[in-house]
Design a protein around this motif. Structure first.
Motif: not given
Length: 474
Positions: A116-123
């Motif tokens: 997860f990135d700093h916006n909590h969006v999954a990758h």
């Protein structure tokens, strides 16, 4: 009026047309390398990043138009250099991801592929992902999707994967040569081998049918093709090309319907033998069901056998919508009867290679088959014909319970049920293409209107029974 559904078909046709044009004049091998320049004459690319790559791909198309890789038994081939624009596919996170706190996708992934990135969006880390799909199943927003390549989506029997060069690769042990991937590939990187040169050679060497007669056997789905002209003009065009006469494969369908209905009553259970891709699928995926496949030849082979029994020197060229027919004519049981199989796409290329305007020709006619033979072209037509055959034979005590399988996925379901003996049917009509033959990869046009055209064409012979149609053969 447009002759083709897609620009990919049109490009394929242009290569076939130029190959055929040179072959008629015995100039092919002298001008072989000029064909790509003929199609892309300038220095500005029309489809690719540069004109040189475009011409390199066209050179590969020329090879396939001339018969392709002789060492590969499959009639479907991949042009690797053309197969580099599609994303590799697999599971991706879309912008529907809300950055939720649950992180179920992370918890369920056994490979640690999700971060997860700093916006909590999954990758998803593609180097770790094994495309199991577990993350997609648990995502509450359906934000994780499986982006398959068009060819992979089209192939319902999973015969296509990606090789080390990220190009499509065909598993010949699974492929049934139906051509679904050919029609769906947006770059034309998967295509069917052409035997158009063999057809031209037969016509040229016949010396206007003096040395031997060349018969054109046309599939009943021809009635829904060449929409810019009348069917009778297409028939006249075939004779202008040098064919001795034109015979309906639908008459072969009448032969098959008559014999197959008798065989069904005798055996009690049967699967159809008309669609070569369906039969191939049974051979590869359900070999235990092979004893149930009708022993009859396909309509194409049945009428070709009749023609060659009548004239041993006859040459037969089948013209239809089907890429799998090109494979069928290579089989030991069939190749003695059919010399070449072509598609409607290739027939259009033949007409135009001779600069022939078929709309200016008088109307010929076909009057060989019954209504029931002609509707073999669409799903359900074979079952209707078998029902008529049973009726005409007076087998009223036999109750036909037919399943008409529209596409290879439905075929798979029916065959699975039969393999487990949980099917309430005694006849499986298998059509690998959606809609039946009218949905074949070698059609000029595809669509629901094709079914209406086939039914309309069938009704022109409505007064004929199957028995009436085949009586002229005796």
């Amino acid at each position: 009026m447009r002759k083709f559904d897609t620009k990919v078909q049109h490009l394929k046709y242009k290569v076939l047309r130029e190959v055929a044009r040179l072959a008629w004049n015995d100039e092919l091998y002298d001008n072989l390398f000029d064909i790509p320049k003929t199609i892309v004459p300038g220095k500005t690319p029309t489809m690719r990043c540069c004109v040189y790559k475009e011409r390199a791909i066209l050179s590969e198309r020329v090879k396939i138009a001339m018969g392709g890789d002789k060492s590969n038994p499959n009639v479907i081939e991949v042009i690797e250099i053309a197969c580099d624009e599609c994303p590799m596919g697999g599971y991706d996170v879309t912008n529907s991801c809300r950055g939720c706190l649950a992180h179920r996708c992370e918890d369920v992934c056994k490979r640690g592929a999700i971060t997860f990135d700093h916006n909590h969006v999954a990758h998803i880390d593609k180097s770790k992902c094994v495309d199991c799909g577990a993350c997609a199943k648990v995502c509450p927003y359906s934000a994780i999707v499986n982006r398959k390549r068009p060819c992979e989506k089209a192939c319902k029997i999973k015969a296509i994967n990606m090789n080390e060069n990220k190009a499509a690769a065909i598993n010949n042990n699974k492929c049934i040569q139906c051509g679904a991937c050919v029609y769906q590939c947006p770059f034309g990187a998967i295509t069917d081998k052409s035997f158009i040169l063999d057809a031209i050679e037969l016509l040229k060497n016949s010396d206007n049918n003096k040395n031997y007669k060349v018969y054109a056997v046309v599939a009943p789905s021809i009635s829904s093709q060449f929409t810019y002209a009348k069917l009778g003009q297409v028939i006249s065009g075939l004779k202008e090309l040098g064919f001795y006469t034109v015979v309906e494969a639908a008459l072969g369908a009448d032969i098959v319907a008559d014999a197959e209905s008798r065989e069904l009553v005798e055996k009690g259970f049967l699967t159809s033998s008309c669609c070569p891709a369906f039969v191939d699928y049974i051979e590869k995926a359900f070999p235990d069901l092979l004893p149930y496949v009708s022993h009859n030849l396909s309509p194409m082979a049945a009428i070709a056998k009749y023609l060659k029994d009548k004239d041993a020197n006859a040459k037969v060229v089948f013209i239809g919508p089907c890429t799998a027919k090109k494979a069928e004519v290579q089989k030991e049981r069939v190749k003695r009867y059919v010399d070449v199989a072509m598609t409607f796409e290739e027939l259009q290329a033949l007409f135009d290679s001779k600069d022939m305007d078929i709309t200016s020709l008088p109307e010929g006619y076909l009057d060989n088959a019954s209504y029931f033979g002609r509707i073999f072209a669409r799903c359900g037509g074979l079952s209707d014909a078998v029902a008529e055959g049973i009726k005409e034979h007076g087998d009223d005590d036999f109750e036909l319970k037919a399943i008409s399988c529209d596409g290879i996925e439905e075929c798979k379901k029916a065959l699975l049920r039969k393999s487990k003996n949980i099917i309430d049917a005694n006849f499986i009509e298998g059509m690998a293409c959606i809609g039946g033959c009218i949905g074949g990869a070698g059609c000029l046009t595809h669509g629901e209107k094709n079914k209406a055209e086939v039914d309309k064409y069938g009704k022109e012979a409505y007064e004929k029974t199957i028995k009436d149609a085949i009586s002229v053969l005796k």
